[in-house]
Write a protein that holds these residues in place. Structure first.
Motif, PDB file in Angstrom:
ATOM      1  N   TYR A  30       0.828  -1.212   0.000  1.00 39.18           N
ATOM      2  CA  TYR A  30       0.000   0.000   0.000  1.00 39.18           C
ATOM      3  C   TYR A  30       0.862   1.262   0.000  1.00 39.18           C
ATOM      4  N   ALA A  31       1.968   1.252   0.733  1.00 37.71           N
ATOM      5  CA  ALA A  31       2.865   2.411   0.774  1.00 37.71           C
ATOM      6  C   ALA A  31       3.505   2.646  -0.586  1.00 37.71           C
ATOM      7  N   LEU A  32       3.907   1.577  -1.263  1.00 39.18           N
ATOM      8  CA  LEU A  32       4.499   1.709  -2.600  1.00 39.18           C
ATOM      9  C   LEU A  32       3.472   2.235  -3.598  1.00 39.18           C
ATOM     10  N   ILE A  33       2.232   1.801  -3.463  1.00 39.82           N
ATOM     11  CA  ILE A  33       1.157   2.307  -4.328  1.00 39.82           C
ATOM     12  C   ILE A  33       0.927   3.790  -4.038  1.00 39.82           C
ATOM     13  N   SER A  34       0.857   4.130  -2.764  1.00 42.30           N
ATOM     14  CA  SER A  34       0.609   5.517  -2.358  1.00 42.30           C
ATOM     15  C   SER A  34       1.720   6.460  -2.827  1.00 42.30           C
ATOM     16  N   SER A  35       2.965   5.969  -2.816  1.00 41.67           N
ATOM     17  CA  SER A  35       4.094   6.805  -3.244  1.00 41.67           C
ATOM     18  C   SER A  35       4.201   6.892  -4.763  1.00 41.67           C
ATOM     19  N   GLY A  36       3.446   6.050  -5.476  1.00 38.75           N
ATOM     20  CA  GLY A  36       3.491   6.067  -6.938  1.00 38.75           C
ATOM     21  C   GLY A  36       4.545   5.154  -7.522  1.00 38.75           C
ATOM     22  N   ASP A  37       5.287   4.454  -6.683  1.00 35.78           N
ATOM     23  CA  ASP A  37       6.332   3.558  -7.178  1.00 35.78           C
ATOM     24  C   ASP A  37       5.772   2.258  -7.741  1.00 35.78           C
ATOM     25  N   LEU A  38       4.605   1.859  -7.268  1.00 33.97           N
ATOM     26  CA  LEU A  38       3.934   0.654  -7.752  1.00 33.97           C
ATOM     27  C   LEU A  38       2.532   1.077  -8.178  1.00 33.97           C
ATOM     28  N   ARG A  39       2.213   0.847  -9.442  1.00 31.00           N
ATOM     29  CA  ARG A  39       0.917   1.280  -9.967  1.00 31.00           C
ATOM     30  C   ARG A  39      -0.119   0.162  -9.851  1.00 31.00           C
ATOM     31  N   CYS A  40      -1.365   0.556  -9.677  1.00 33.46           N
ATOM     32  CA  CYS A  40      -2.436  -0.428  -9.554  1.00 33.46           C
ATOM     33  C   CYS A  40      -3.681   0.054 -10.284  1.00 33.46           C
ATOM     34  N   MET A  41      -4.650  -0.871 -10.389  1.00 32.36           N
ATOM     35  CA  MET A  41      -5.962  -0.555 -10.952  1.00 32.36           C
ATOM     36  C   MET A  41      -6.977  -0.755  -9.837  1.00 32.36           C
ATOM     37  N   LYS A  42      -8.079  -0.057  -9.892  1.00 32.26           N
ATOM     38  CA  LYS A  42      -9.160  -0.259  -8.925  1.00 32.26           C
ATOM     39  C   LYS A  42     -10.284  -1.002  -9.636  1.00 32.26           C
ATOM     40  N   LEU A  43     -10.495  -2.270  -9.269  1.00 30.56           N
ATOM     41  CA  LEU A  43     -11.479  -3.113  -9.971  1.00 30.56           C
ATOM     42  C   LEU A  43     -12.336  -3.951  -9.035  1.00 30.56           C
ATOM     43  N   PRO A  44     -13.104  -3.619  -8.151  1.00 29.30           N
ATOM     44  CA  PRO A  44     -13.240  -2.362  -7.434  1.00 29.30           C
ATOM     45  C   PRO A  44     -12.179  -2.211  -6.350  1.00 29.30           C
ATOM     46  N   THR A  45     -11.460  -3.290  -6.028  1.00 32.82           N
ATOM     47  CA  THR A  45     -10.367  -3.162  -5.059  1.00 32.82           C
ATOM     48  C   THR A  45      -9.069  -2.962  -5.816  1.00 32.82           C
ATOM     49  N   LYS A  46      -8.019  -2.642  -5.109  1.00 28.30           N
ATOM     50  CA  LYS A  46      -6.722  -2.414  -5.759  1.00 28.30           C
ATOM     51  C   LYS A  46      -6.190  -3.742  -6.304  1.00 28.30           C
ATOM     52  N   THR A  47      -5.894  -3.739  -7.597  1.00 35.30           N
ATOM     53  CA  THR A  47      -5.368  -4.905  -8.296  1.00 35.30           C
ATOM     54  C   THR A  47      -4.111  -4.485  -9.023  1.00 35.30           C
ATOM     55  N   ILE A  48      -3.055  -5.275  -8.863  1.00 35.02           N
ATOM     56  CA  ILE A  48      -1.772  -4.925  -9.469  1.00 35.02           C
ATOM     57  C   ILE A  48      -1.504  -5.878 -10.631  1.00 35.02           C
ATOM     58  N   PRO A  49      -1.332  -5.331 -11.844  1.00 35.55           N
ATOM     59  CA  PRO A  49      -1.025  -6.187 -12.993  1.00 35.55           C
ATOM     60  C   PRO A  49       0.337  -6.869 -12.807  1.00 35.55           C
ATOM     61  N   GLY A  50       0.443  -8.086 -13.294  1.00 28.37           N
ATOM     62  CA  GLY A  50       1.699  -8.827 -13.188  1.00 28.37           C
ATOM     63  C   GLY A  50       2.866  -8.082 -13.814  1.00 28.37           C
ATOM     64  N   PHE A  51       2.619  -7.442 -14.978  1.00 30.69           N
ATOM     65  CA  PHE A  51       3.710  -6.720 -15.633  1.00 30.69           C
ATOM     66  C   PHE A  51       4.196  -5.553 -14.790  1.00 30.69           C
ATOM     67  N   GLU A  54       6.530  -6.983 -12.112  1.00 32.17           N
ATOM     68  CA  GLU A  54       7.818  -7.264 -12.755  1.00 32.17           C
ATOM     69  C   GLU A  54       8.599  -5.979 -13.008  1.00 32.17           C
ATOM     70  N   ARG A  55       7.910  -4.927 -13.505  1.00 30.66           N
ATOM     71  CA  ARG A  55       8.584  -3.643 -13.775  1.00 30.66           C
ATOM     72  C   ARG A  55       9.176  -3.077 -12.488  1.00 30.66           C
ATOM     73  N   PHE A  56       8.379  -3.069 -11.423  1.00 34.54           N
ATOM     74  CA  PHE A  56       8.849  -2.524 -10.158  1.00 34.54           C
ATOM     75  C   PHE A  56      10.057  -3.299  -9.636  1.00 34.54           C
ATOM     76  N   MET A  57       9.965  -4.622  -9.641  1.00 33.87           N
ATOM     77  CA  MET A  57      11.056  -5.444  -9.110  1.00 33.87           C
ATOM     78  C   MET A  57      12.330  -5.284  -9.950  1.00 33.87           C
ATOM     79  N   ARG A  58      12.178  -5.219 -11.256  1.00 38.75           N
ATOM     80  CA  ARG A  58      13.340  -5.040 -12.135  1.00 38.75           C
ATOM     81  C   ARG A  58      14.006  -3.691 -11.861  1.00 38.75           C
ATOM     82  N   LYS A  59      13.192  -2.632 -11.762  1.00 39.79           N
ATOM     83  CA  LYS A  59      13.740  -1.292 -11.505  1.00 39.79           C
ATOM     84  C   LYS A  59      14.430  -1.234 -10.145  1.00 39.79           C
ATOM     85  N   ALA A  60      13.809  -1.821  -9.132  1.00 40.62           N
ATOM     86  CA  ALA A  60      14.399  -1.814  -7.791  1.00 40.62           C
ATOM     87  C   ALA A  60      15.737  -2.554  -7.782  1.00 40.62           C
ATOM     88  N   LEU A  61      15.817  -3.658  -8.511  1.00 37.36           N
ATOM     89  CA  LEU A  61      17.071  -4.420  -8.566  1.00 37.36           C
ATOM     90  C   LEU A  61      18.142  -3.701  -9.379  1.00 37.36           C
TER      91      LEU A  61
END
Length: 78
Positions: A30-51, A54-61
């Motif tokens: 939730y903190a990563l979503i709130s900071s904008g570092d991890l993007r999500c969709m609201k469907l109706p709850t927060k859902t994070i696409p697999g890609f 992967e993007r977040f983990m690759r960038k962090a590494l």
């Protein structure tokens, strides 16, 4: 340095599933979503696409980003 991450089989994940994939807690996700570092969709709850996971983990590494300060500020707000 090339980072390889095994592709995820599901298309999107709940916050709880994302936390498990990333070996962290839901507050951190939730903190990563709130900071904008991890993007999500609201469907109706927060859902994070697999890609996006992967993007977040690759960038962090690749960038060796230290999220400690960001997460301390964000989780303190909860």
């Amino acid at each position: 340095m090339k980072v390889e991450i095994k592709p995820l089989e599901k298309v999107s994940f709940t916050v709880k599933e994302t936390a498990k994939i990333m070996s962290t807690g839901t507050d951190t996700v939730y903190a990563l979503i709130s900071s904008g570092d991890l993007r999500c969709m609201k469907l109706p709850t927060k859902t994070i696409p697999g890609f996006e996971i992967e993007r977040f983990m690759r960038k962090a590494l690749e960038d060796q980003i230290n999220y400690t300060d960001i997460l301390k500020k964000q989780t303190a707000a909860y």
